[in-house]
Enzyme design. Structure first.
Site, PDB file in Angstrom:
ATOM      1  N   ASP A  74       0.880  -1.164   0.000  1.00  0.00           N
ATOM      2  CA  ASP A  74       0.000   0.000   0.000  1.00  0.00           C
ATOM      3  C   ASP A  74       0.912   1.206   0.000  1.00  0.00           C
ATOM      4  O   ASP A  74       1.847   1.299   0.809  1.00  0.00           O
ATOM      5  CB  ASP A  74      -0.928   0.016   1.213  1.00  0.00           C
ATOM      6  CG  ASP A  74      -2.093   0.988   0.998  1.00  0.00           C
ATOM      7  OD1 ASP A  74      -2.624   1.040  -0.124  1.00  0.00           O
ATOM      8  OD2 ASP A  74      -2.467   1.692   1.943  1.00  0.00           O
ATOM      9  N   ARG A 186       9.403   2.070  -2.937  1.00  0.00           N
ATOM     10  CA  ARG A 186       9.090   0.642  -3.033  1.00  0.00           C
ATOM     11  C   ARG A 186      10.365  -0.182  -2.960  1.00  0.00           C
ATOM     12  O   ARG A 186      10.398  -1.234  -2.320  1.00  0.00           O
ATOM     13  CB  ARG A 186       8.314   0.371  -4.319  1.00  0.00           C
ATOM     14  CG  ARG A 186       7.616  -0.979  -4.312  1.00  0.00           C
ATOM     15  CD  ARG A 186       6.562  -1.090  -5.408  1.00  0.00           C
ATOM     16  NE  ARG A 186       5.428  -0.212  -5.118  1.00  0.00           N
ATOM     17  CZ  ARG A 186       5.143   0.880  -5.806  1.00  0.00           C
ATOM     18  NH1 ARG A 186       5.888   1.247  -6.824  1.00  0.00           N
ATOM     19  NH2 ARG A 186       4.106   1.623  -5.478  1.00  0.00           N
TER      20      ARG A 186
END
Length: 202
Positions: A74, A186
């Site tokens: 997320d 990420r």
């Protein structure tokens, strides 16, 4: 024989990013599959107040439905001048989920009169790995920068055209995939997840 790991996403760019990062790290025994590669199952809505809650809920759903270890991410952008918003609402900030253009336009409008020194922001990625009947691992990666005054570049996705990483004049959308992989939120999260993914190898 490689171990299949589900990534709870249909976003081809996210899936490819994870595959590249794993390959670069030398994790050979893990095969990444996305939601389009497994039988469909009911996905719970993202109602968590934090990235951590949403990532863990998605990973638990995927692991329970498929029996595969499941990674869920997320992610979003936190803007200082907006008290950390859009945050978990990043993908639907303008009202429609995934409308990058509308989201970027709304964010620019909200920061219209905000001076450069108060345009600090960070991309956040929280990754959760849930192994059926086993461990749950949750990690967080952040990528600091500022919000520009106009979109730049046509690469990446989401808020990349507005985000200027610290120390650079270019936007995240002007970076090559390899350049972005090297420094992104990420990547920072996944690198922390690598020990748990490597443990699945073989």
């Amino acid at each position: 024989m490689s171990r299949r790991v589900l990534v709870a996403s249909r976003n081809a760019k996210k899936l490819n990013e994870l595959r590249r990062i794993l390959a670069e790290a030398g994790v050979a025994g893990v095969q990444i599959v996305g939601l389009d590669d497994v039988p469909e199952y009911p996905e719970a809505p993202e109602t968590g107040a934090t990235f951590e809650e949403n990532a863990l809920a998605k990973a638990r759903d995927g692991a329970a439905a498929t029996g595969l270890p499941c990674v869920a991410d997320d992610s979003g952008i936190e803007v200082d001048a907006l008290n950390g918003m859009p945050g978990v609402l990043s993908a639907r900030w303008a009202g429609t989920h995934g409308d990058d253009t509308a989201n970027n336009e709304l964010l620019l409008a909200q920061l219209n009169d905000v001076p450069d020194e108060r345009r600090g922001a960070r991309f956040v990625s929280v990754c959760a790995l849930v192994v059926p009947g086993g461990a749950e691992t949750v990690v967080r990666g952040e990528w600091n920068g500022t919000i520009g005054h106009a979109p730049l570049g046509d690469g990446g996705f989401g808020y990349d055209p507005l985000f200027r990483p610290d120390g650079g004049q270019t936007s995240a959308a002007q970076l090559t995939p390899a350049e972005k992989d090297a420094v992104s939120h990420r990547k920072r999260a996944l690198m922390q997840l690598l020990p748990a993914l490597t443990a699945l190898d073989g």
